[in-house]
Design a protein around this motif. Structure first.
Motif, short mmCIF file in Angstrom:
data_model
loop_
_atom_site.label_atom_id
_atom_site.label_comp_id
_atom_site.label_asym_id
_atom_site.label_seq_id
_atom_site.Cartn_x
_atom_site.Cartn_y
_atom_site.Cartn_z
N GLY A 1 0.76 -1.33 0.09
CA GLY A 1 0.05 0.10 -0.14
C GLY A 1 0.68 1.24 0.11
O GLY A 1 0.45 2.40 0.67
N HIS B 1 -3.54 -1.84 -3.09
CA HIS B 1 -4.22 -1.65 -1.75
C HIS B 1 -4.54 -0.21 -1.65
O HIS B 1 -4.18 0.59 -2.35
N ASN B 2 -5.44 -0.07 -0.65
CA ASN B 2 -5.93 1.17 -0.31
C ASN B 2 -5.40 1.83 0.93
O ASN B 2 -5.92 2.59 1.46
N GLY C 1 -5.41 5.40 1.07
CA GLY C 1 -6.78 5.92 0.23
C GLY C 1 -6.52 6.22 -1.11
O GLY C 1 -7.39 6.79 -1.79
N GLN C 2 -5.17 5.60 -1.59
CA GLN C 2 -4.91 5.99 -2.95
C GLN C 2 -5.24 5.05 -3.98
O GLN C 2 -4.82 4.68 -5.22
N GLY C 3 -5.94 3.89 -3.52
CA GLY C 3 -6.12 2.64 -4.65
C GLY C 3 -6.86 3.05 -6.03
O GLY C 3 -6.19 2.53 -6.80
N LEU C 4 -7.88 3.68 -5.96
CA LEU C 4 -8.63 4.02 -7.19
C LEU C 4 -7.85 5.04 -7.93
O LEU C 4 -7.61 5.17 -9.18
N GLY D 1 -13.71 -4.92 0.32
CA GLY D 1 -12.27 -4.72 0.83
C GLY D 1 -11.46 -5.58 1.61
O GLY D 1 -10.72 -5.13 2.51
N ILE E 1 -8.30 -3.00 -2.69
CA ILE E 1 -9.24 -2.11 -3.36
C ILE E 1 -10.60 -2.44 -3.41
O ILE E 1 -10.74 -3.88 -3.46
N GLY F 1 -15.60 7.07 -2.86
CA GLY F 1 -14.33 6.45 -2.68
C GLY F 1 -13.41 7.14 -4.00
O GLY F 1 -12.11 6.89 -3.95
N TYR G 1 -6.72 7.99 5.87
CA TYR G 1 -5.99 6.89 5.93
C TYR G 1 -4.55 7.35 6.61
O TYR G 1 -3.99 6.57 7.34
#
Lengths: 326, 326
Positions: free
Chosen positions: A181, A209-210, A213-216, A236, A250, B213, B292
């Motif tokens: 992540g 992975h998120n 908070g950066q997954g998407l 998730g 994600i 998200g 996060y």
């Protein structure tokens, strides 16, 4: 444009959860995922059952999953022994994690990177033992490709060189994984652009992975670099048990919403995905799950890529009705 | 490359919270934000105090904030009356929400879109009343630019036409806002590309929510379209009280981490940002916050854009020490 969403919840999700989901429940969950339109599911891992007892029934889950029409059944295998067991159970593809970080590789599979590549070579060679006409796909996800919680930054040149060596030993497809992540979108764009350039049609998908908070956001960057396969986990569920603090694949339903809203077809139905989520949650009482779409549903005017306008709130978790029988 | 992160927590955050933060506490929070390196802060809104009592002390907060060296002080104003009060208090800029959705505009400010544009014209004209040498910036954020929870999809042609009209009536900068949290990255890239082409240096920043998200994913798409100013809220505080279910500004600290990791400089220090977050949380006992980075901190080897490697866990919320005095 189309994207393949590869569901990893039954493997990556369940292996990070302490409680074991009953085998029958796993099978029902995998069937519900396939019914929602998922075309590829990583249904388990063939690891030492003493180490991950949640995965002891992987063969049984595989044997049911391969009977589902049109579904590609994947299993994670750490080594030749696991690959042999997975092939015997009848999986279509095995996926092998090879870490770009020496420290993570030793911690995760007790092999150096070099030893891991040699093990992959043996897995590829295993295919010649199988019956003629029976094919076994071999994928590698290069884990810690974007950084390692133990070792820190990882050389991008080394990641690309490692990917090239894996193709040389016979792997069908090499993807990049951010199980710890730490990946950021600039890095994702850079590294997948290089991977696609170097490996051509052997370049594989992305596993994000998120954690921050950066997954998407990383998915958006990877799409630009030409990536068309993304791992995701329903609700998730999941994480990496050997990377402290690195939790959270994600979220499948959030990813599907975003892709479809962007006009990128996934073939997945969000309401049916929520039904699969309910089955998963029933099988893991008290387990925390994640995701935004399950709370708010789709927006007014949402349409699947190329489809008609969907009912407002599609993909939302069913709320208990006041007065409904529990 | 540099990006301006415009903090909206003291306005967008606090106006969605039921409890009122004491004025002295707001002032301390704004000072802590500026000390962390934020160069622009939306410190309050000049609305009817009967409607939003949390904002009744906006003038007092502004009067302190404008004494902070190098800080650009913004306030949200819904109309001419509010703009006059904000200008009297000494703000550097006012920001006016103009909805692209007729229904949302009526619900939010009790004006049609046309009436809202005329009100903006009057705010721009107000500037000639001010003392010579005293400048007042006028920004508009086009709300519901990406969709409306009441009306559904919004015509992109209409959004661009509305932006053009706002420039005609004298606005310095027109940004696009997704306060209802329905925007997707493809739409963001398309709409901001058009905005930048049509408005040139009058094209403003992006205000995204994280309702599904997708907040940081939209930032990545907007960066590609050339956007260099992003609103964000510390701890993700905030939402839109008139759009049911639409909660959650993008989280300042997560945004800053992502941008810096991408090599995009923000001038913001993550540890000091956590100090500002602690002050915010102290002023809103029991209030839920998000994000996060506060949980996991930066990864091993993280460096600010162009900077040396930062200590691992930078930007992590301080954990209570075992045995420490409470």
């Amino acid at each position: 444009m189309e994207v393949l969403v590869s569901e990893v919840g039954p493997r990556d999700g369940l292996q990070s959860v302490k409680q074991a989901m009953p085998t029958g429940h796993k099978i029902a969950w995998v069937r519900a995922l396939a019914a929602a339109g998922l075309q590829e599911i990583e249904v388990g891992s063939f690891v030492n059952p003493a180490r991950l007892p949640q995965m002891a029934d992987a063969a049984e889950v595989v044997r049911d999953a391969v009977t589902i029409d049109g579904l590609t059944v994947l299993a994670l295998v750490p080594n030749l022994k696991g690959a042999r067991r997975a092939a015997e159970a009848g999986v279509h593809k095995v996926t092998i994690p090879v870490s770009a970080s020496e420290q993570h590789s030793l911690a995760n599979v007790n092999m150096t990177c070099e030893q891991a590549v040699e093990e992959v070579r043996r897995v590829c060679a295993l295919r010649t033992e199988l019956d003629a006409g029976r094919s076994l796909g071999v994928e590698v996800g290069i884990s810690t490709a974007f950084g390692c919680t133990l070792q820190g930054p990882i050389s991008e040149d080394w990641v690309i060189a490692l990917a090239g060596r894996l193709v040389e030993v016979g792997v069908d497809s090499v993807g990049l994984s951010d199980g710890t992540g730490t990946a950021n979108p600039a890095q994702v764009r850079r590294l997948f652009t290089r991977l696609n350039r170097e490996l051509g049609d052997r370049a594989g998908g992305a596993h994000f992975h998120n954690t921050r908070g950066q997954g998407l956001a990383n998915v958006v960057a990877a799409l630009e670099a030409g990536v068309t396969t993304f791992d995701a986990s329903l609700g998730g569920l999941g994480g990496c048990p050997y990377s402290p603090g690195a939790t959270g694949n994600i979220v499948t339903e959030d990813l599907v919403w975003m892709l479809e809203a962007m006009g990128i077809s996934t073939g997945i139905d969000l309401d049916r995905l929520m039904e699969a989520r309910r089955i998963m949650e029933d099988g893991l009482p008290g387990q925390e799950t994640y995701g935004y779409l399950a709370e708010v549903g789709t927006e007014k005017g949402f349409r699947y890529a190329g489809g008609p306008i969907a009912p407002e709130g599609t993909g939302r978790r069913q709320q208990p009705q006041p007065g409904a029988t529990a």
